[in-house]
Design a protein around this motif. Structure first.
Motif, mmCIF file in Angstrom:
data_model
loop_
_atom_site.group_PDB
_atom_site.id
_atom_site.type_symbol
_atom_site.label_atom_id
_atom_site.label_comp_id
_atom_site.label_asym_id
_atom_site.label_seq_id
_atom_site.Cartn_x
_atom_site.Cartn_y
_atom_site.Cartn_z
ATOM 1 N N ASP A 248 30.157 -55.053 -100.824
ATOM 2 C CA ASP A 248 29.590 -55.574 -102.077
ATOM 3 C C ASP A 248 30.673 -56.262 -102.898
ATOM 4 O O ASP A 248 30.475 -57.375 -103.398
ATOM 5 C CB ASP A 248 28.975 -54.438 -102.912
ATOM 6 C CG ASP A 248 27.565 -54.091 -102.487
ATOM 7 O OD1 ASP A 248 26.760 -55.020 -102.318
ATOM 8 O OD2 ASP A 248 27.257 -52.902 -102.342
ATOM 9 N N LEU A 249 31.809 -55.600 -103.039
ATOM 10 C CA LEU A 249 32.818 -56.096 -103.979
ATOM 11 C C LEU A 249 33.421 -57.434 -103.539
ATOM 12 O O LEU A 249 33.702 -58.296 -104.376
ATOM 13 C CB LEU A 249 33.934 -55.061 -104.153
ATOM 14 C CG LEU A 249 34.817 -55.303 -105.377
ATOM 15 C CD1 LEU A 249 34.008 -55.210 -106.658
ATOM 16 C CD2 LEU A 249 35.977 -54.343 -105.406
ATOM 17 N N MET A 250 33.624 -57.626 -102.239
ATOM 18 C CA MET A 250 34.260 -58.877 -101.790
ATOM 19 C C MET A 250 33.405 -60.098 -102.111
ATOM 20 O O MET A 250 33.928 -61.198 -102.274
ATOM 21 C CB MET A 250 34.550 -58.831 -100.285
ATOM 22 C CG MET A 250 35.696 -57.907 -99.911
ATOM 23 S SD MET A 250 37.229 -58.250 -100.784
ATOM 24 C CE MET A 250 37.752 -59.731 -99.946
ATOM 25 N N VAL A 251 32.089 -59.885 -102.233
ATOM 26 C CA VAL A 251 31.208 -60.999 -102.579
ATOM 27 C C VAL A 251 31.509 -61.480 -104.001
ATOM 28 O O VAL A 251 31.345 -62.662 -104.319
ATOM 29 C CB VAL A 251 29.724 -60.561 -102.446
ATOM 30 C CG1 VAL A 251 28.782 -61.669 -102.856
ATOM 31 C CG2 VAL A 251 29.427 -60.097 -101.019
ATOM 32 N N ALA A 252 32.004 -60.567 -104.846
ATOM 33 C CA ALA A 252 32.223 -60.905 -106.259
ATOM 34 C C ALA A 252 33.696 -61.106 -106.599
ATOM 35 O O ALA A 252 34.029 -61.502 -107.717
ATOM 36 C CB ALA A 252 31.651 -59.790 -107.136
ATOM 37 N N ILE A 253 34.590 -60.859 -105.622
ATOM 38 C CA ILE A 253 36.001 -60.716 -106.007
ATOM 39 C C ILE A 253 36.672 -62.032 -106.416
ATOM 40 O O ILE A 253 37.637 -62.050 -107.171
ATOM 41 C CB ILE A 253 36.787 -60.024 -104.870
ATOM 42 C CG1 ILE A 253 37.966 -59.256 -105.473
ATOM 43 C CG2 ILE A 253 37.252 -61.009 -103.806
ATOM 44 C CD1 ILE A 253 38.402 -58.111 -104.640
ATOM 45 N N THR A 254 36.147 -63.135 -105.948
ATOM 46 C CA THR A 254 36.796 -64.406 -106.295
ATOM 47 C C THR A 254 36.414 -64.881 -107.692
ATOM 48 O O THR A 254 37.005 -65.809 -108.215
ATOM 49 C CB THR A 254 36.380 -65.511 -105.311
ATOM 50 O OG1 THR A 254 34.970 -65.675 -105.416
ATOM 51 C CG2 THR A 254 36.769 -65.178 -103.897
ATOM 52 N N GLY A 255 35.415 -64.264 -108.281
ATOM 53 C CA GLY A 255 34.985 -64.694 -109.607
ATOM 54 C C GLY A 255 33.988 -65.830 -109.580
ATOM 55 O O GLY A 255 33.519 -66.279 -110.623
ATOM 56 N N GLU A 256 33.655 -66.295 -108.373
ATOM 57 C CA GLU A 256 32.699 -67.417 -108.309
ATOM 58 C C GLU A 256 31.273 -66.967 -108.602
ATOM 59 O O GLU A 256 30.405 -67.764 -108.897
ATOM 60 C CB GLU A 256 32.784 -68.078 -106.921
ATOM 61 C CG GLU A 256 34.066 -68.875 -106.777
ATOM 62 C CD GLU A 256 34.481 -69.045 -105.331
ATOM 63 O OE1 GLU A 256 34.384 -70.151 -104.821
ATOM 64 O OE2 GLU A 256 34.905 -68.045 -104.719
ATOM 65 N N GLY B 198 30.411 -64.395 -110.915
ATOM 66 C CA GLY B 198 30.476 -63.446 -112.028
ATOM 67 C C GLY B 198 31.910 -63.045 -112.286
ATOM 68 O O GLY B 198 32.842 -63.604 -111.711
ATOM 69 N N GLU B 199 32.062 -62.052 -113.169
ATOM 70 C CA GLU B 199 33.397 -61.622 -113.588
ATOM 71 C C GLU B 199 34.158 -60.954 -112.440
ATOM 72 O O GLU B 199 33.681 -59.961 -111.890
ATOM 73 C CB GLU B 199 33.268 -60.601 -114.729
ATOM 74 C CG GLU B 199 33.089 -61.210 -116.100
ATOM 75 C CD GLU B 199 34.259 -62.115 -116.488
ATOM 76 O OE1 GLU B 199 35.396 -61.623 -116.563
ATOM 77 O OE2 GLU B 199 34.017 -63.323 -116.690
ATOM 78 N N PRO B 200 35.325 -61.476 -112.073
ATOM 79 C CA PRO B 200 36.100 -60.791 -111.030
ATOM 80 C C PRO B 200 36.829 -59.577 -111.619
ATOM 81 O O PRO B 200 37.104 -59.559 -112.812
ATOM 82 C CB PRO B 200 37.110 -61.857 -110.601
ATOM 83 C CG PRO B 200 37.316 -62.669 -111.832
ATOM 84 C CD PRO B 200 36.020 -62.650 -112.593
ATOM 85 N N PRO B 201 37.165 -58.578 -110.791
ATOM 86 C CA PRO B 201 37.936 -57.441 -111.328
ATOM 87 C C PRO B 201 39.356 -57.869 -111.659
ATOM 88 O O PRO B 201 39.923 -58.731 -110.973
ATOM 89 C CB PRO B 201 37.920 -56.438 -110.166
ATOM 90 C CG PRO B 201 37.601 -57.223 -108.947
ATOM 91 C CD PRO B 201 36.832 -58.437 -109.377
ATOM 92 N N GLU B 202 39.945 -57.262 -112.705
ATOM 93 C CA GLU B 202 41.333 -57.607 -113.061
ATOM 94 C C GLU B 202 42.327 -56.916 -112.144
ATOM 95 O O GLU B 202 43.382 -57.431 -111.840
ATOM 96 C CB GLU B 202 41.613 -57.174 -114.498
ATOM 97 C CG GLU B 202 41.192 -58.223 -115.482
ATOM 98 C CD GLU B 202 41.557 -57.833 -116.894
ATOM 99 O OE1 GLU B 202 42.572 -57.143 -117.097
ATOM 100 O OE2 GLU B 202 40.788 -58.221 -117.781
ATOM 101 N N ARG B 203 41.971 -55.671 -111.759
ATOM 102 C CA ARG B 203 42.807 -54.880 -110.849
ATOM 103 C C ARG B 203 41.879 -54.183 -109.872
ATOM 104 O O ARG B 203 40.750 -53.841 -110.232
ATOM 105 C CB ARG B 203 43.566 -53.802 -111.621
ATOM 106 C CG ARG B 203 44.987 -54.137 -111.955
ATOM 107 C CD ARG B 203 45.634 -52.980 -112.713
ATOM 108 N NE ARG B 203 44.900 -52.727 -113.943
ATOM 109 C CZ ARG B 203 45.179 -53.322 -115.093
ATOM 110 N NH1 ARG B 203 46.156 -54.180 -115.172
ATOM 111 N NH2 ARG B 203 44.476 -53.058 -116.164
ATOM 112 N N VAL B 204 42.376 -53.937 -108.668
ATOM 113 C CA VAL B 204 41.554 -53.296 -107.643
ATOM 114 C C VAL B 204 42.278 -52.056 -107.127
ATOM 115 O O VAL B 204 43.504 -52.075 -106.952
ATOM 116 C CB VAL B 204 41.270 -54.285 -106.483
ATOM 117 C CG1 VAL B 204 40.606 -53.575 -105.307
ATOM 118 C CG2 VAL B 204 40.372 -55.427 -106.981
#
Ligand code: FAD
Length: 285
Positions: A33-41, A43-49
């Motif tokens: 799930d997270l990799m789909v959102a991680i680039t920020g394209e 929605g909001e990407p995480p600042e730290r993982v």
């Protein structure tokens, strides 16, 4: 331009808790799930993982007292291959087999499905129907949250910012039967239009159902119990009359949404038909 956030990869749960207490970070388990959102394209990407993959304390499937305990990092492939799950949690095995396809099942985790809190998460109705509990942990200690109280709103959970899902406990219940059905557009790589888990106890083929729990996904902002329909089913035999009444009650009880995957009306009708069929299969008529 995609952003690559800094990633911490602790080797122990204590270190993971300490990292989360020090600065907020987004946990990553299988990343499906997270990799789909991680680039920020999207929605909001995480600042730290915070990478959980090395935390062996979050792995393993075992009997623990009166429950089956599954570590948060348990993958769908592990659930499918587990003799314990096949014996005690066949509906969870069935749900795991419908998730994504082999690649997603090898990497996606039960803890990720729970924490991601999508109303279409396929294991969530099963966990509700089985009366599971989610054990959450942080540097402050562990606490147990019943699945009923875990999904608090659309993609919202009871987890505090510094907490992780540590394991999932599913009570061992003698005589409990659970039936699962997912409706999607195809057999693999399909997000649910409706997902339904029905559990009950019976003392044999001619015995009435007790302790009935009916849970659905993809029909509301969170996975839900269908309590009016449970009342109809409680203390009944799985007869054609019971199935008709339960299906009618469920159609009246649900208030689904229209979205890209389906219309509200389709979801309502299909949920009722699926329930009818599950009761018919249980009744053998
Ligand atoms: C192609 C594809 C098909 C899919 N098909 C399905 C499907 O059929 N059914 C379905 O239900 N899902 C499906 N998914 C979604 C996804 O695979 C599942 O939700 C999976 O269980 C997520 O687990 P993960 O370990 O990959 O989570 P991650 O992506 O690592 O994390 C998901 C979220 O949970 C948080 N998180 C993860 N673990 C923890 C933890 N232990 N404690 C606290 N927070 C945590 C993360 O911060 C993130 O917010 C699909 C995804 C893809 C890409």
């Amino acid at each position: 331009m995609p952003i690559v956030p800094p990633v911490a990869s602790p080797h122990s749960l204590v270190d993971a808790y300490a990292a989360l207490a020090e600065a907020p970070a987004r946990p990553i388990a299988g990343g499906t799930d997270l990799m789909v959102a991680i680039t920020g394209e999207l929605g909001e990407p995480p600042e730290r993982v915070l990478d959980l993959w090395r935390l062996d304390e979050l792995r393993g499937i075992a009997i623990d007292g009166d429950a089956v305990s599954l570590g948060a990092l348990t993958t769908y492939t592990e659930i499918r291959r587990s003799a314990l799950c096949r014996e005690h949690l066949p509906a969870l095995v069935e749900a795991a087999a419908t998730i994504g396809a082999a690649q997603i099942q090898n990497r996606g985790t039960l803890g990720g499905n729970i924490a991601n809190a999508s109303p279409a998460g396929d294991t969530l109705p099963v966990l509700l129907a089985l009366d599971a509990s989610i054990v959450c942990g942080s540097s402050r200690g562990e606490r147990t949250v019943p699945a009923e109280e875990f999904w608090t709103g659309y993609r919202q959970t009871a987890l505090a910012g510094d907490e992780l899902v540590v394991r999932i406990r599913v009570p061992l219940a003698a005589g409990r039967e659970t039936r699962f059905r997912k409706v999607g557009t195809r057999r693999a790589q399909s997000i649910s239009k409706v997902v339904l888990a029905l559990s009950y106890r019976d003392a044999g083929p001619a015995a009435t159902w007790t302790d009935v729990r009916l849970a659905l996904g993809s029909v509301a902002a969170t996975p839900i119990r269908a309590r009016a329909t449970e009342v109809v089913l409680e203390g009944r035999l799985p007869t054609p009359e019971t199935a008709d009444q339960a299906a009618e009650t469920l159609a009246g009880e649900l208030d689904p949404i229209d979205d890209v995957r389906s219309t509200a009306e389709y979801r309502r009708l299909v949920a009722a038909r699926v329930l009818h069929r599950l009761i018919r299969e249980a009744g053998g008529w």
